[in-house]
Write a protein that holds these residues in place. Structure first.
Motif, PDB file in Angstrom:
ATOM      1  N   ARG A 136       8.028  13.423   0.541  1.00  0.00           N
ATOM      2  CA  ARG A 136       8.596  12.804  -0.657  1.00  0.00           C
ATOM      3  C   ARG A 136      10.022  13.264  -0.924  1.00  0.00           C
ATOM      4  N   ASP A 137      10.291  14.540  -0.740  1.00  0.00           N
ATOM      5  CA  ASP A 137      11.647  15.035  -0.993  1.00  0.00           C
ATOM      6  C   ASP A 137      12.643  14.457   0.001  1.00  0.00           C
ATOM      7  N   LYS A 138      12.198  14.273   1.246  1.00  0.00           N
ATOM      8  CA  LYS A 138      13.068  13.656   2.253  1.00  0.00           C
ATOM      9  C   LYS A 138      13.367  12.208   1.874  1.00  0.00           C
ATOM     10  N   LEU A 139      12.368  11.513   1.353  1.00  0.00           N
ATOM     11  CA  LEU A 139      12.578  10.137   0.925  1.00  0.00           C
ATOM     12  C   LEU A 139      13.503  10.073  -0.284  1.00  0.00           C
ATOM     13  N   ALA A 140      13.379  11.036  -1.207  1.00  0.00           N
ATOM     14  CA  ALA A 140      14.269  11.058  -2.370  1.00  0.00           C
ATOM     15  C   ALA A 140      15.705  11.301  -1.942  1.00  0.00           C
ATOM     16  N   GLU A 168       0.802  -1.218   0.000  1.00  0.00           N
ATOM     17  CA  GLU A 168       0.000   0.000   0.000  1.00  0.00           C
ATOM     18  C   GLU A 168       0.840   1.275   0.000  1.00  0.00           C
ATOM     19  N   LYS A 169       1.977   1.270   0.731  1.00  0.00           N
ATOM     20  CA  LYS A 169       2.661   2.531   1.004  1.00  0.00           C
ATOM     21  C   LYS A 169       4.053   2.651   0.388  1.00  0.00           C
ATOM     22  N   LEU A 170       4.639   1.527  -0.039  1.00  0.00           N
ATOM     23  CA  LEU A 170       5.960   1.583  -0.668  1.00  0.00           C
ATOM     24  C   LEU A 170       5.852   1.514  -2.182  1.00  0.00           C
ATOM     25  N   TRP A 171       5.382   0.394  -2.696  1.00  0.00           N
ATOM     26  CA  TRP A 171       5.437   0.134  -4.133  1.00  0.00           C
ATOM     27  C   TRP A 171       4.664   1.145  -4.989  1.00  0.00           C
ATOM     28  N   PRO A 172       3.547   1.717  -4.527  1.00  0.00           N
ATOM     29  CA  PRO A 172       2.876   2.703  -5.380  1.00  0.00           C
ATOM     30  C   PRO A 172       3.598   4.042  -5.500  1.00  0.00           C
ATOM     31  N   HIS A 173       4.718   4.227  -4.777  1.00  0.00           N
ATOM     32  CA  HIS A 173       5.353   5.542  -4.727  1.00  0.00           C
ATOM     33  C   HIS A 173       6.823   5.536  -5.118  1.00  0.00           C
ATOM     34  N   VAL A 174       7.331   4.436  -5.641  1.00  0.00           N
ATOM     35  CA  VAL A 174       8.756   4.344  -5.972  1.00  0.00           C
ATOM     36  C   VAL A 174       8.934   4.046  -7.456  1.00  0.00           C
ATOM     37  N   TRP A 175      10.093   4.452  -7.977  1.00  0.00           N
ATOM     38  CA  TRP A 175      10.417   4.176  -9.373  1.00  0.00           C
ATOM     39  C   TRP A 175      10.839   2.724  -9.513  1.00  0.00           C
ATOM     40  N   GLN A 176      10.224   2.036 -10.463  1.00  0.00           N
ATOM     41  CA  GLN A 176      10.477   0.617 -10.685  1.00  0.00           C
ATOM     42  C   GLN A 176      10.968   0.394 -12.108  1.00  0.00           C
ATOM     43  N   MET A 177      12.015  -0.425 -12.253  1.00  0.00           N
ATOM     44  CA  MET A 177      12.507  -0.778 -13.582  1.00  0.00           C
ATOM     45  C   MET A 177      11.484  -1.705 -14.225  1.00  0.00           C
ATOM     46  N   PRO A 200       9.052  12.645  -6.738  1.00  0.00           N
ATOM     47  CA  PRO A 200      10.151  13.377  -7.383  1.00  0.00           C
ATOM     48  C   PRO A 200      10.617  12.657  -8.636  1.00  0.00           C
ATOM     49  N   PRO A 201      11.218  13.381  -9.596  1.00  0.00           N
ATOM     50  CA  PRO A 201      11.701  12.755 -10.829  1.00  0.00           C
ATOM     51  C   PRO A 201      12.691  11.631 -10.551  1.00  0.00           C
ATOM     52  N   LEU A 202      12.819  10.743 -11.514  1.00  0.00           N
ATOM     53  CA  LEU A 202      13.668   9.562 -11.361  1.00  0.00           C
ATOM     54  C   LEU A 202      15.090   9.924 -10.954  1.00  0.00           C
ATOM     55  N   LEU A 203      15.724  10.843 -11.673  1.00  0.00           N
ATOM     56  CA  LEU A 203      17.125  11.150 -11.395  1.00  0.00           C
ATOM     57  C   LEU A 203      17.315  11.773 -10.019  1.00  0.00           C
ATOM     58  N   ARG A 241      15.668   0.933   6.610  1.00  0.00           N
ATOM     59  CA  ARG A 241      15.173   2.168   7.226  1.00  0.00           C
ATOM     60  C   ARG A 241      14.502   3.071   6.192  1.00  0.00           C
ATOM     61  N   LEU A 242      14.945   3.008   4.939  1.00  0.00           N
ATOM     62  CA  LEU A 242      14.255   3.758   3.890  1.00  0.00           C
ATOM     63  C   LEU A 242      12.875   3.154   3.624  1.00  0.00           C
ATOM     64  N   VAL A 243      12.767   1.833   3.659  1.00  0.00           N
ATOM     65  CA  VAL A 243      11.457   1.205   3.560  1.00  0.00           C
ATOM     66  C   VAL A 243      10.543   1.747   4.659  1.00  0.00           C
ATOM     67  N   ASP A 244      11.061   1.843   5.884  1.00  0.00           N
ATOM     68  CA  ASP A 244      10.265   2.386   6.989  1.00  0.00           C
ATOM     69  C   ASP A 244       9.818   3.812   6.709  1.00  0.00           C
ATOM     70  N   GLY A 245      10.694   4.616   6.101  1.00  0.00           N
ATOM     71  CA  GLY A 245      10.327   5.985   5.773  1.00  0.00           C
ATOM     72  C   GLY A 245       9.129   6.051   4.844  1.00  0.00           C
ATOM     73  N   HIS A 246       9.084   5.136   3.887  1.00  0.00           N
ATOM     74  CA  HIS A 246       7.931   5.076   2.983  1.00  0.00           C
ATOM     75  C   HIS A 246       6.677   4.622   3.726  1.00  0.00           C
TER      76      HIS A 246
END
Length: 464
Positions: free
Chosen positions: A441-445, A40-49, A165-168, A430-435
């Protein structure tokens, strides 16, 4: 409530969160509630190859990318590479599976025959004017729903969050390190898939540290120079012996390359091993350290020159060695790895299936001459214990199911991490926990740019 206090309160609400950065709760790797939180909270918000662009070389080529219950069509349209949610705008039927070409017929719903072209525009609704009311016929609502997409490194990346945030911005310095290697010009030599009876994070973490090399890959450990062995003797009190002279140094180096090539393929390509053999009799300094430096410099020079002579976009490997610290494994959060040594690479992508299974994909990538007759590379699905896998991943796969089972043992509550060499696991978790906490979003990026480090990174401050 200030921002820092707010972040701490949000993180405190995460079930099974990491409270000690050297200890990871074991239940994170099999608990259904935690898995549902990731869904619910990680995969819908991250860039995936989502796919390699060479999977869709021609106009109209498309491929399906699937992540849990979500499915996306990535298609090479006339206007460029696009992504659409894989669902009919009428009654929700999935339009495609696997791969194909839609240049002539477009996408057709198998239920009621609605049609779309490769640009996602709706082109046909059966009985459109006769049976549908006007408010159900707005063109924008009939067109396929776009999914956010960006291209980098020879791949299409998708994100279900239009506000991410953008991919890069999320990749950070790793994009520069790999971009300088012309990673977008690499091509697949082969592609294997397997379903591991292992949580996706557990599968990821096997490639975030080299501490396991001594026991899991003894054929490599024995070939390491003593100065590369950070951990001392193995369980039998064996340590790699220092080469007695430059001849032995080169012989051991070549054997190491051969074992990496045979056991891993893409990490060192057969062509690179052949070049190393070609220059094995070069004149070298008498001291071991100087001989190693000279040999590697000449080898990188030859790989670059010979690749370019064949019309391939091999970067200047010696310039890269001076510009960037070498990382044998580069991580791109949340699920993608590239493993560069010289010009060729191995690549991994890992996707969750259930709390205790994942889809693991392995590529061998190389700079290849243009060849119009070359057959497209397609994934080959193997059992995780198949002897068709190269030796090194086969050794890794032998550990992971046992580790997954061991997590359920009584008395095992958390992983114990070595702070300096297994820190990437802590940073990642710990980044997973942040999500899961829903941090800014900028803090997570910013944290993602830190987490995207090389193998054996120490525990780092990721900002929360």
């Amino acid at each position: 409530m200030d921002i820092v206090t707010s972040d701490k309160a949000r993180l405190a609400s995460v079930p099974l969160r990491v409270t000690d950065d050297e200890r990871i709760p074991a239940k994170r790797y099999y608990d259904q509630e935690f898995f549902d939180q990731e869904r619910e909270k990680l995969w819908p918000h991250v860039w995936q190859m989502a796919c390699r662009l060479e999977e869709i070389p021609e106009v109209g080529d498309y491929v399906e990318y699937r992540l849990l219950d979500k499915s996306v069509i990535v298609v090479r349209a006339k206007s460029g590479v696009k992504a659409f949610h894989n669902t009919c705008r009428h009654r929700g039927v999935q339009l495609v599976s696997d791969r194909g070409n839609c240049k002539t017929k477009g996408f057709i719903c198998p239920f009621h025959g609605w049609r779309w072209n490769m640009e996602g525009d709706n082109t046909f609704v059966f009985g459109k004017q006769q049976i549908f009311t006007e408010h159900n016929l707005e063109q924008a609502e009939l067109n396929l729903a776009p999914c956010r997409i960006e291209l980098w490194g020879g791949c299409a990346f998708i994100n279900f969050d239009d506000d991410a945030p953008p991919l890069l911005e999320c990749l950070g310095p790793v994009a520069d390190r790999l971009g300088d290697r012309n990673v977008e010009k690499l091509r697949m030599e082969w592609w294997y898939q397997t379903v591991l009876p292992t949580n996706w994070k557990l599968a990821m973490e096997a490639f975030m540290e080299s501490y396991h090399t001594m026991k899991t890959h003894p054929q490599l450990f024995r070939m390491l120079p003593p100065e590369a062995n950070l951990y001392g003797a193995d369980s039998n009190n064996n340590t790699p012996a220092r080469a007695k002279d430059t001849r032995e140094l080169i012989d051991r180096t070549l054997l190491f390359f051969e074992r990496l090539n045979n056991g891993m393929a893409g990490m060192i390509h057969a062509d690179e091993v052949a070049i190393a053999h070609d220059i094995r009799d070069m004149e070298l300094p008498d001291d071991i350290g100087g001989a190693a430096v000279s040999f590697y410099h000449r080898l990188r020079e030859e790989i670059t020159a010979r690749g370019r002579a064949r019309g391939m976009d091999v970067p200047d490997l010696n310039a890269l060695a001076e510009k960037h610290q070498f990382h044998a494994v580069e991580f791109l959060f949340p699920h993608y790895f590239l493993l560069p040594t010289f010009s060729a690479m191995s690549s991994y992508r890992i996707r969750p299936l259930t709390p205790e299974t994942c889809l693991f994909e392995l590529w061998s990538l190389a700079f290849l001459p243009e060849d119009e007759s070359r057959e497209p590379v397609r994934p080959i699905m193997l059992a995780y214990d198949s002897q068709d896998f190269p030796e090194i991943p086969r050794q890794d796969y032998s550990n992971l199911p046992l580790q997954q089972l061991g997590l359920h043992a009584g008395g095992f509550d958390y992983m114990r991490l070595a702070r300096q060499s297994e820190g990437m696991i802590s940073n990642f978790q710990r980044l997973v926990d942040g999500h899961l906490a829903g941090l800014d979003r900028d803090k997570l990026a910013t944290a993602s740019r830190i987490v995207n480090s090389g193998i054996d990174a120490p525990v780092l401050d990721i900002g929360f």
